[in-house]
Design a protein around this motif. Structure first.
Motif, PDB file in Angstrom:
ATOM      1  N   ASP A 245       1.167  -1.262  -0.231  1.00 37.80           N
ATOM      2  CA  ASP A 245      -0.309   0.394  -0.014  1.00 37.80           C
ATOM      3  C   ASP A 245       0.791   1.105   0.137  1.00 37.80           C
ATOM      4  OD1 ASP A 245      -2.095  -2.008   0.036  1.00 37.80           O
ATOM      5  OD2 ASP A 245      -2.409  -1.868   2.492  1.00 37.80           O
ATOM      6  N   ALA A 246       2.285   1.227   0.150  1.00 37.12           N
ATOM      7  CA  ALA A 246       3.284   2.491   0.433  1.00 37.12           C
ATOM      8  C   ALA A 246       3.001   3.015  -1.409  1.00 37.12           C
ATOM      9  CB  ALA A 246       4.419   1.727   0.387  1.00 37.12           C
ATOM     10  N   PRO A 247       3.022   4.837  -0.582  1.00 34.73           N
ATOM     11  CA  PRO A 247       2.860   5.188  -2.445  1.00 34.73           C
ATOM     12  C   PRO A 247       4.575   4.875  -3.616  1.00 34.73           C
ATOM     13  CG  PRO A 247       3.444   6.683  -0.234  1.00 34.73           C
ATOM     14  CD  PRO A 247       2.985   5.335   0.925  1.00 34.73           C
ATOM     15  N   LEU A 248       4.251   4.522  -4.390  1.00 35.81           N
ATOM     16  CA  LEU A 248       5.539   4.202  -5.438  1.00 35.81           C
ATOM     17  C   LEU A 248       6.603   4.787  -5.326  1.00 35.81           C
ATOM     18  CD1 LEU A 248       5.821   1.579  -6.705  1.00 35.81           C
ATOM     19  CD2 LEU A 248       4.806   2.826  -8.724  1.00 35.81           C
ATOM     20  N   ASP A 249       6.696   5.786  -5.755  1.00 33.98           N
ATOM     21  CA  ASP A 249       7.509   6.864  -5.402  1.00 33.98           C
ATOM     22  C   ASP A 249       8.253   7.134  -4.340  1.00 33.98           C
ATOM     23  OD1 ASP A 249       7.150   7.360  -8.337  1.00 33.98           O
ATOM     24  OD2 ASP A 249       6.498   9.411  -7.076  1.00 33.98           O
ATOM     25  N   GLU A 250       7.626   6.975  -3.239  1.00 34.24           N
ATOM     26  CA  GLU A 250       8.665   6.646  -1.406  1.00 34.24           C
ATOM     27  C   GLU A 250       9.297   5.519  -1.659  1.00 34.24           C
ATOM     28  OE1 GLU A 250       6.264   7.120   1.828  1.00 34.24           O
ATOM     29  OE2 GLU A 250       7.027   5.515   1.780  1.00 34.24           O
ATOM     30  N   ALA A 251       8.797   4.084  -1.911  1.00 33.72           N
ATOM     31  CA  ALA A 251       9.273   2.767  -1.806  1.00 33.72           C
ATOM     32  C   ALA A 251      10.849   2.842  -2.855  1.00 33.72           C
ATOM     33  CB  ALA A 251       8.233   1.969  -2.368  1.00 33.72           C
ATOM     34  N   VAL A 252      10.601   3.561  -4.075  1.00 34.22           N
ATOM     35  CA  VAL A 252      11.182   3.106  -4.850  1.00 34.22           C
ATOM     36  C   VAL A 252      12.169   4.289  -4.359  1.00 34.22           C
ATOM     37  CG1 VAL A 252      11.976   4.341  -7.263  1.00 34.22           C
ATOM     38  CG2 VAL A 252       9.759   3.191  -6.889  1.00 34.22           C
ATOM     39  N   ARG A 253      12.104   5.196  -4.221  1.00 32.82           N
ATOM     40  CA  ARG A 253      12.820   6.581  -3.477  1.00 32.82           C
ATOM     41  C   ARG A 253      13.922   5.605  -2.281  1.00 32.82           C
ATOM     42  NH1 ARG A 253       9.832  10.218  -3.784  1.00 32.82           N
ATOM     43  NH2 ARG A 253       9.106  10.413  -1.645  1.00 32.82           N
ATOM     44  N   ARG A 254      13.524   4.744  -1.664  1.00 32.14           N
ATOM     45  CA  ARG A 254      14.247   3.920  -0.546  1.00 32.14           C
ATOM     46  C   ARG A 254      14.543   3.230  -1.337  1.00 32.14           C
ATOM     47  NH1 ARG A 254       9.770   3.137   4.656  1.00 32.14           N
ATOM     48  NH2 ARG A 254       9.298   5.523   4.895  1.00 32.14           N
TER      49      ARG A 254
ATOM     50  N   LEU B 188      11.717  -0.253 -11.117  1.00 37.67           N
ATOM     51  CA  LEU B 188      12.026   1.054 -11.282  1.00 37.67           C
ATOM     52  C   LEU B 188      13.058   1.556 -11.095  1.00 37.67           C
ATOM     53  CD1 LEU B 188       8.359   1.520 -10.796  1.00 37.67           C
ATOM     54  CD2 LEU B 188      10.151   1.999 -13.169  1.00 37.67           C
ATOM     55  N   ALA B 189      13.554   1.564  -9.515  1.00 41.55           N
ATOM     56  CA  ALA B 189      14.449   1.351  -8.660  1.00 41.55           C
ATOM     57  C   ALA B 189      15.756   1.271  -9.163  1.00 41.55           C
ATOM     58  CB  ALA B 189      14.491   1.201  -7.491  1.00 41.55           C
ATOM     59  N   VAL B 190      15.842   0.382 -10.166  1.00 41.28           N
ATOM     60  CA  VAL B 190      17.071   0.009 -11.431  1.00 41.28           C
ATOM     61  C   VAL B 190      17.006   1.097 -12.501  1.00 41.28           C
ATOM     62  CG1 VAL B 190      18.622  -1.750 -12.442  1.00 41.28           C
ATOM     63  CG2 VAL B 190      17.637  -2.256 -10.254  1.00 41.28           C
TER      64      VAL B 190
END
Length: 259
Positions: free
Chosen positions: A85-94, A131-133
């Motif tokens: 449920d976490a905001p996608l952008d936040e998880a990607v940044r972490r 996405l993070a990669v």
């Protein structure tokens, strides 16, 4: 020979040895920089302590936790949102921050199905990792996370259809669906070989999962021969565009993953 540096990104404590324990141990044993990011569970929980023990066995450094709650265990990270449920952008940044700190040549994560079980946290880990990669390699994205770093290859831990038919009934509870890919899509088949005992030890380091009868517990109840048969081989699909997947011939890599 030192193998490429490796970062594993998995949903839960215990996913790392179950999905890629042989690969992690092999790369670490060669002297390669090896680390694991785990999306769920908080630092002060029993499972985080067990994760530290398992990573020590594999040679994969200290736990790196994103700190989200497990979809099925809200108490896994009190006060934190469920990972799915976490905001996608936040998880990607972490996650970008960890990628840029570790600077891996290879990243390993769950496939788009989330592995045999299709667990929602596994599926979301796949999405966030891909996405993070990409974001980690772009210097104008997440500048606060450090200098850009381009990963050489991403491998998705999976099961081919043939292995799912043979091994799946022992790995997935009766009545639940199993998710696998065509055998021809598999691009790396890694035999755990000399690192299998280390992989099994890392699985059993997750003692709470053994005690509650989750997959580590079911593995503990098998004979040593059956356990080794289930855990001796790891399969991966090299992440590419969907158009590049079918068809291809499986490529056996006995010494680890390659960039």
């Amino acid at each position: 020979m030192t193998l490429p540096s490796l970062l594993g990104v998995f949903a839960h404590p215990d996913d790392e040895p179950l999905s890629a324990g042989g690969v992690l141990a092999r790369h670490a044993a060669s002297g390669a920089r090896t680390a694991v990011v785990t999306a769920t569970w908080a630092e002060d929980t029993r499972r985080a302590a067990e994760l530290a023990d398992a990573l020590s066995v594999l040679g994969a450094g200290a736990p790196r936790l994103l700190g989200y709650a497990d979809a099925r265990f809200p108490g896994s990270a009190p006060g934190a949102v469920r990972f799915c449920d976490a905001p996608l952008d936040e998880a990607v940044r972490r996650l970008v921050a960890h990628v840029r700190e570790v600077r891996p040549e290879i990243v390993v994560t769950h496939d788009a199905y989330g592995g045999l079980t299709g667990h929602p946290d596994h599926v979301h880990t796949h999405r966030v990792t891909v996405l993070a990669v990409q974001a980690a390699g772009l210097d104008q994205l997440c500048p606060e996370a450090g200098p850009a770093w381009r990963v050489g290859a991403v491998y998705l831990a999976t099961h081919p259809d043939s292995a799912a038919r043979e091994l799946g009934p022992l790995l997935v509870r009766e009545g639940r669906p199993m998710f696998s890919v065509p055998d021809a899509w598999v691009t790396a088949v890694v035999e755990a070989g000399p690192w299998l005992d280390r992989k099994i030890e890392a699985v059993f380091a997750h003692r709470s999962e053994v005690e509650r009868g989750a997959l580590p517990g079911r593995l503990a109840g098998l004979s040593p021969e059956e356990r080794r048969r289930l855990m001796a081989t790891e399969w991966f699909v090299r992440h590419e565009s969907a158009a590049a997947y079918p068809p291809r011939t499986a490529r056996r890599v006995l010494t680890g993953l390659t960039v």
